[in-house]
Design an enzyme around this catalytic site. Structure first.
Site, mmCIF file in Angstrom:
data_model
loop_
_atom_site.group_PDB
_atom_site.id
_atom_site.type_symbol
_atom_site.label_atom_id
_atom_site.label_comp_id
_atom_site.label_asym_id
_atom_site.label_seq_id
_atom_site.Cartn_x
_atom_site.Cartn_y
_atom_site.Cartn_z
ATOM 1 N N MET A 84 1.064 -1.394 -0.172
ATOM 2 C CA MET A 84 -0.065 0.102 -0.125
ATOM 3 C C MET A 84 0.893 1.261 -0.109
ATOM 4 O O MET A 84 0.506 2.190 0.207
ATOM 5 C CB MET A 84 -0.979 0.017 1.251
ATOM 6 C CG MET A 84 -1.848 -1.258 1.118
ATOM 7 S SD MET A 84 -3.468 -0.861 2.148
ATOM 8 C CE MET A 84 -2.733 -0.603 3.858
ATOM 9 N N GLY A 85 2.169 1.052 -0.232
ATOM 10 C CA GLY A 85 3.125 2.248 -0.358
ATOM 11 C C GLY A 85 3.404 2.719 0.913
ATOM 12 O O GLY A 85 3.377 1.800 1.663
ATOM 13 N N LEU B 77 6.472 3.249 1.587
ATOM 14 C CA LEU B 77 7.437 2.227 1.728
ATOM 15 C C LEU B 77 8.623 2.293 2.685
ATOM 16 O O LEU B 77 8.915 3.237 3.150
ATOM 17 C CB LEU B 77 8.274 1.904 0.253
ATOM 18 C CG LEU B 77 7.167 1.674 -0.795
ATOM 19 C CD1 LEU B 77 7.955 1.318 -2.129
ATOM 20 C CD2 LEU B 77 6.378 0.459 -0.473
ATOM 21 N N GLY C 18 11.030 -2.861 5.606
ATOM 22 C CA GLY C 18 10.313 -4.101 5.565
ATOM 23 C C GLY C 18 9.560 -4.357 4.317
ATOM 24 O O GLY C 18 9.956 -5.654 3.670
ATOM 25 N N HIS C 19 9.122 -3.457 3.543
ATOM 26 C CA HIS C 19 8.848 -3.599 2.022
ATOM 27 C C HIS C 19 9.867 -4.026 1.222
ATOM 28 O O HIS C 19 9.888 -4.965 0.310
ATOM 29 C CB HIS C 19 8.096 -2.471 1.360
ATOM 30 C CG HIS C 19 6.733 -2.135 1.972
ATOM 31 N ND1 HIS C 19 6.712 -0.772 2.959
ATOM 32 C CD2 HIS C 19 5.846 -2.543 2.223
ATOM 33 C CE1 HIS C 19 5.470 -0.712 3.424
ATOM 34 N NE2 HIS C 19 4.853 -1.833 2.703
ATOM 35 N N SER D 59 6.373 -0.124 10.349
ATOM 36 C CA SER D 59 5.088 -0.369 9.592
ATOM 37 C C SER D 59 5.012 1.006 8.890
ATOM 38 O O SER D 59 5.520 2.256 9.415
ATOM 39 C CB SER D 59 4.045 -0.450 10.886
ATOM 40 O OG SER D 59 2.859 -0.073 10.512
ATOM 41 N N SER D 60 4.157 1.110 7.959
ATOM 42 C CA SER D 60 3.699 2.607 7.395
ATOM 43 C C SER D 60 3.017 3.426 8.539
ATOM 44 O O SER D 60 3.099 4.503 8.587
ATOM 45 C CB SER D 60 2.856 2.374 6.153
ATOM 46 O OG SER D 60 3.619 1.596 5.260
ATOM 47 N N ARG D 61 2.482 2.689 9.319
ATOM 48 C CA ARG D 61 1.521 3.559 10.323
ATOM 49 C C ARG D 61 2.474 4.051 11.497
ATOM 50 O O ARG D 61 2.021 4.880 12.233
ATOM 51 C CB ARG D 61 0.483 2.593 10.959
ATOM 52 C CG ARG D 61 -0.530 2.358 9.809
ATOM 53 C CD ARG D 61 -1.756 1.515 10.537
ATOM 54 N NE ARG D 61 -2.880 1.592 9.812
ATOM 55 C CZ ARG D 61 -3.328 0.404 8.996
ATOM 56 N NH1 ARG D 61 -2.505 -0.395 8.965
ATOM 57 N NH2 ARG D 61 -4.388 0.677 8.136
HETATM 58 P P1 AMP Z 1 1.379 -3.000 3.391
HETATM 59 O O1 AMP Z 1 1.977 -1.942 2.502
HETATM 60 O O2 AMP Z 1 1.382 -2.614 4.957
HETATM 61 O O3 AMP Z 1 0.041 -3.668 2.873
HETATM 62 O O4 AMP Z 1 2.310 -4.060 3.444
HETATM 63 C C1 AMP Z 1 2.815 -4.740 2.206
HETATM 64 C C2 AMP Z 1 3.616 -5.973 2.389
HETATM 65 O O5 AMP Z 1 4.566 -5.537 3.178
HETATM 66 C C3 AMP Z 1 2.807 -6.910 3.527
HETATM 67 O O6 AMP Z 1 3.184 -8.381 2.881
HETATM 68 C C4 AMP Z 1 3.356 -6.809 4.682
HETATM 69 O O7 AMP Z 1 3.501 -8.075 5.397
HETATM 70 C C5 AMP Z 1 4.728 -6.378 4.385
HETATM 71 N N1 AMP Z 1 5.337 -5.731 5.379
HETATM 72 C C6 AMP Z 1 4.901 -4.791 6.256
HETATM 73 N N2 AMP Z 1 5.645 -4.486 7.143
HETATM 74 C C7 AMP Z 1 6.758 -5.295 7.211
HETATM 75 C C8 AMP Z 1 7.915 -5.661 8.174
HETATM 76 N N3 AMP Z 1 8.119 -4.642 8.971
HETATM 77 N N4 AMP Z 1 8.636 -6.735 7.626
HETATM 78 C C9 AMP Z 1 8.454 -7.503 6.616
HETATM 79 N N5 AMP Z 1 7.324 -7.151 5.910
HETATM 80 C C10 AMP Z 1 6.501 -6.238 6.221
#
Ligand code: AMP
Length: 294
Positions: A31-32, A34, A37-38, A186-188
């Site tokens: 969901m951007g 970034l 983790g992404h 986390s993006s949050r």
């Molecule tokens: P999101 O943008 O939050 O929807 O996350 C997109 C992908 O990145 C999902 O598969 C998440 O599980 C992964 N993701 C998000 N945060 C992390 C993190 N800290 N470590 C590894 N993968 C992550």
């Protein structure tokens, strides 16, 4: 690296790749906003696939009415700049109406797995996740898709979706990337003030405490959950929404952990920001223990 906004173009570009070049395609759905983790998913995709597509789409159907869809961080320019260093092939960043055309009315529900943990407190969340992923899988037709363990329940829902609807793709799950403090990226986290960010590190510390109790032989699910909750209770600024101790594959609630692989997952509010994290506990096999001790 090309940015593509239209589903037709994304499909046709990849159709050509598949037909003419016989290349494998990797998809990293995001969901951007970034972060590292992404990027860990992107690096793995780059290593394991010939063509890498990163989708950036803040998916409205996975947000509840009172959630943060409108204020979710969006910065395609910054995301594009970050991905420029990773030698990816395509960013797929469609507007909402490309994914959900007028009169959209078909949804995918993964029953059972979607109803617990996150699903219980965010009704409809996984219906939105499964639906958007089914659409992305049909547009991209990836050989491999890459997800983070950070969203543990999501990885189980995706695996079930792929198996049940016979998507011809391999689901790859990678470990949670963390700050040095242990806070899961986390993006949050962008919503957190500096003091809140420090407070938030208590979440992972609490999970580590559960892991230590488990390593010392604790096998009561209730006591593991209580350990996490009481650690978090030391931080009055955190409101724990749930902590669950379940079978790591089925999400079945457990009483005694025995020799199962167990998921300890939690959601908590720090101020207005809702964060999730989890840890997996698994018994050390006799052979492995002997190796560690040797
Ligand atoms: P999101 O943008 O939050 O929807 O996350 C997109 C992908 O990145 C999902 O598969 C998440 O599980 C992964 N993701 C998000 N945060 C992390 C993190 N800290 N470590 C590894 N993968 C992550």
């Amino acid at each position: 690296m090309e940015i593509i906004n239209r589903r037709q173009r994304m499909s046709s570009v990849l159709r050509r790749v598949r037909r003419e070049e016989e290349k494998t395609i990797g998809l990293v759905p995001t969901m951007g906003a970034l972060h590292e983790g992404h990027l860990s998913l992107v690096r793995e995709a780059r290593q394991r696939c010939d063509v890498v597509v990163v989708s950036i789409f803040v998916n409205p159907t996975q947000f509840g009415a009172n959630e943060d869809f409108t204020r979710y961080p969006r910065d395609l320019t910054r995301d594009t700049a970050m991905l420029a260093d990773y030698n990816i092939d395509y960013i797929f960043a469609p507007p909402v109406e490309e994914i959900y055309p007028k009169n959209f009315s078909t949804y995918v529900t993964v029953e059972g797995l979607s109803e617990q943990l996150e699903g219980a407190v965010r009704p409809g969340h996984f219906r939105g996740v499964a639906t958007v992923l089914a659409i992305l899988f049909n547009i991209v037709r990836p050989d491999r898709v890459f997800f983070g363990q950070k969203d543990a329940q999501q990885t189980l829902v995706v695996k079930r979706l792929v198996r049940d609807l016979a998507f011809d793709t391999e689901v790859v799950v990678l470990p949670t990337a963390r700050e040095e403090t242990g806070l899961a990226l986390s993006s949050r986290n962008a919503y957190l003030s500096e003091p809140e960010r420090r407070t938030a590190t208590a979440l992972y510390h609490a999970l580590r405490t559960a892991k230590a109790a488990y390593a010392n032989g604790e096998r009561s699910a209730r006591r593991i959950a209580e350990t996490v909750a009481s650690e978090i209770a030391n931080e009055p600024e955190i409101r724990l929404e749930y902590v669950s101790v379940t079978d790591a594959e089925t999400l079945e609630k457990l009483d005694k952990l025995d020799d199962r692989t167990v998921l300890v997952a939690l959601a908590a509010y720090i101020g207005k920001t809702r964060l999730i994290d989890n840890i997996v506990l698994s018994p050390v096999k006799h052979g492995a223990r002997a190796m560690v001790e040797a």
